[in-house]
Design a protein around this motif. Sequence first.
Motif, PDB file in Angstrom:
ATOM      1  N   ALA A 433       0.837  -1.199   0.000  1.00 16.66           N
ATOM      2  CA  ALA A 433       0.000   0.000   0.000  1.00 16.66           C
ATOM      3  C   ALA A 433       0.870   1.247   0.000  1.00 16.66           C
ATOM      4  O   ALA A 433       1.939   1.284   0.625  1.00 16.66           O
ATOM      5  N   ALA A 434       0.403   2.290  -0.671  1.00 14.50           N
ATOM      6  CA  ALA A 434       1.149   3.544  -0.715  1.00 14.50           C
ATOM      7  C   ALA A 434       1.235   4.204   0.642  1.00 14.50           C
ATOM      8  O   ALA A 434       2.196   4.918   0.940  1.00 14.50           O
ATOM      9  N   LEU A 435       0.217   3.982   1.492  1.00  9.05           N
ATOM     10  CA  LEU A 435       0.203   4.556   2.832  1.00  9.05           C
ATOM     11  C   LEU A 435      -0.121   3.459   3.835  1.00  9.05           C
ATOM     12  O   LEU A 435      -1.117   2.755   3.699  1.00  9.05           O
ATOM     13  N   LYS A 436       0.754   3.321   4.833  1.00 10.14           N
ATOM     14  CA  LYS A 436       0.567   2.334   5.890  1.00 10.14           C
ATOM     15  C   LYS A 436       0.284   3.091   7.185  1.00 10.14           C
ATOM     16  O   LYS A 436       1.177   3.757   7.726  1.00 10.14           O
ATOM     17  N   ILE A 437      -0.943   3.009   7.667  1.00  9.31           N
ATOM     18  CA  ILE A 437      -1.338   3.667   8.913  1.00  9.31           C
ATOM     19  C   ILE A 437      -1.215   2.667  10.042  1.00  9.31           C
ATOM     20  O   ILE A 437      -1.801   1.586  10.000  1.00  9.31           O
ATOM     21  N   ILE A 438      -0.437   3.028  11.051  1.00 12.13           N
ATOM     22  CA  ILE A 438      -0.276   2.199  12.246  1.00 12.13           C
ATOM     23  C   ILE A 438      -1.096   2.836  13.355  1.00 12.13           C
ATOM     24  O   ILE A 438      -0.783   3.935  13.822  1.00 12.13           O
ATOM     25  N   ALA A 439      -2.153   2.172  13.760  1.00 10.15           N
ATOM     26  CA  ALA A 439      -3.034   2.694  14.811  1.00 10.15           C
ATOM     27  C   ALA A 439      -2.518   2.229  16.160  1.00 10.15           C
ATOM     28  O   ALA A 439      -2.577   1.045  16.491  1.00 10.15           O
ATOM     29  N   SER A 440      -2.000   3.185  16.938  1.00 15.67           N
ATOM     30  CA  SER A 440      -1.344   2.871  18.209  1.00 15.67           C
ATOM     31  C   SER A 440      -2.021   3.638  19.336  1.00 15.67           C
ATOM     32  O   SER A 440      -1.913   4.868  19.406  1.00 15.67           O
ATOM     33  N   GLY A 441      -2.707   2.923  20.226  1.00 27.01           N
ATOM     34  CA  GLY A 441      -3.359   3.591  21.342  1.00 27.01           C
ATOM     35  C   GLY A 441      -2.373   4.275  22.272  1.00 27.01           C
ATOM     36  O   GLY A 441      -2.658   5.321  22.842  1.00 27.01           O
ATOM     37  N   SER A 442      -1.193   3.689  22.433  1.00 32.39           N
ATOM     38  CA  SER A 442      -0.134   4.287  23.244  1.00 32.39           C
ATOM     39  C   SER A 442       0.770   5.139  22.364  1.00 32.39           C
ATOM     40  O   SER A 442       1.065   4.776  21.220  1.00 32.39           O
ATOM     41  N   VAL A 443       1.230   6.254  22.903  1.00 32.32           N
ATOM     42  CA  VAL A 443       2.012   7.214  22.123  1.00 32.32           C
ATOM     43  C   VAL A 443       3.409   6.657  21.875  1.00 32.32           C
ATOM     44  O   VAL A 443       4.140   6.339  22.821  1.00 32.32           O
ATOM     45  N   LEU A 444       3.789   6.554  20.621  1.00 31.93           N
ATOM     46  CA  LEU A 444       5.116   6.032  20.270  1.00 31.93           C
ATOM     47  C   LEU A 444       6.198   7.062  20.540  1.00 31.93           C
ATOM     48  O   LEU A 444       7.249   6.745  21.102  1.00 31.93           O
TER      49      LEU A 444
END
Length: 612
Positions: A433-444
């Motif tokens: 995919a051109a855009l990979k969204i990583i949904a992270s409840g905790s702040v990286l």
Amino acid sequence: TDLMKFQSLNTEADAPNDAYNISFLRTSRPSEPERNTSRSILCLAVSTALLCLASIAISIIALSFSIQQQNQAASCCSDGSTSVNPPATFVPVQRIAFGSCTSYDLRPQHIWKSVVASKPDAWIWLGDMAYLDNPAVDCNQVPNSPQCKCDYTYLSRPPYMCFAGNVDHARERFMHQVSIPEYVDFLNYMCPKALGSPPQGSDAASCPRPILGTYDDHDSGWNNGNSRLPNKHLIKNLYLDAIGEGPASPRRNSARGLHWLTTLPGRPGSSSSAAGKAIRDEVDVVLLDERYYRDTLPCHVRRPWCEKVLSKGNASDPGAYAWCHDFLVDDGGLTGRGSCCERDERLAAWCTQAGSSSHPLWAAACDPLSEAYGMTPLVLSPDNSTLMEVSEQMYDSQQAALWPWLDASSPICDVLGPPQRRWLRSALSASDAALKIIASGSVLLGGVGNSPEEQGPCGGDDWECYRPAQVNLIHTLAKAPRSGCVLVLTGDFHFADIKLLKPGPNTAYAPILSTSGLKRPIWQFMASGMSNSTAHNKDLSCPGTWVEDVVGLRPLGKCSFVAQPNFGVVEIDWDARVVSLQVRDGSSGQVAVGYDSRLQQITFSLDTCLPT
């Protein structure tokens, strides 16, 4: 005498009544009642036969019509497809909205009007959809409410943490959230074809504009919680009910977390990145679970503070005392040790010993940049001198000495856990995919480089507290073998901001996060605080406080953030190949103005993943 005989047509006067029947016949003539019974049986038989013939005829007609329709479909479609009813698909995605941290109490949530007005093609929950561990009332206003009273334990702390792990209370809070009128209007916009509430948000047939999500601490049932949460599987399923996950979803399995990948369509066909590698114009949404497998905090991040708390006794601060006693002294477990995770600290001691770097398990124990890191079950001898792989013999005779390692699912102080990290690497390896969204409840990327707080060197719940695991995740995301940009969406902090982690050694954060060899940039977009109950509003100041970016991660400026109610919008222009990140004002729905008076909006290229 009764004889069986085949009665031929018209052989006797009553032959029409018995024609074509095999029956028992008397040698004498049948009586009138018997003749009437025969007539009734014949009528029933004839009627049944006619019904069967009619049913067969109807079936033949229906089959003929179906074949005709399929032939017409096949003849009309130039691509050779013969599908009459193709499966439902999500609308092509150009605008993705997201948010976190709704409200501590049961107040209206007016922000949903602005979300609907922004016309999102998809919505992603980033945590704290509802505050399950909190009372429904404000204990400052109603201090004598039974909801504000409970014992001090590692799990509960009155007045605001009395319902951690309480399934019934969690159910009620979720039921309230999905029935808020403004949220119902939002659901009707996203899922106009759905029947019932909440709709199945990940089912395109119900919701052409999908509703996806992962939880954080409060909506998984426990503020700053981890894998020790009682009833975590039941509460996980309540969360999935609330976002509309289907009843047969693998995410509901008690043997795993709710991590998942969903692909959202951009536009048909593919395009090429600047490096010439084929990528698809679509978005892969990777939903992480950072609660189900999460270890307790590493011992060193709270030990000095807890030692002070314990030295003062229970009367000084009973809540802190109960938590610290569990953390350092006795968690009520099998060995009577404290609950804190000591593995990072002990591995660090071994990794710096002379000769350790030549050990065959060194990368698995000591190098967060390695794919082998944290993937092999390991044990350190009690004196930290010998590193070994876990064996069956250890369970036979060494449990007393090695239990903290044998009882652990991961050899490091972990957030994702080995099964999820293995899954994540596989998902990223397969993604084009051109855009990979990583949904992270905790702040990286939280307070990177900030001075230690009173309780310790991190906030207590973000990835900063788990530094080796944090560095490992950063490099896992950057090492994805195929092209495409990585965007981490997050929440939790009750304000919004945008950060960019750049590769290379010439940044203030390079020595902290080991970014010299980073393979690609990583964006982080945080939107948090959806009401005046949760948004910090005017109680934040900058510079000189914990919200200041001291290492140069915010491209808009070190004090560029939004403390008022907000949500985030990711807008994709597939033709121009750019992505716009916009913090939206919760009241107006327009691009928000930050603390430093700058518009909270930035654009990056899908080809270079860098700002345009």
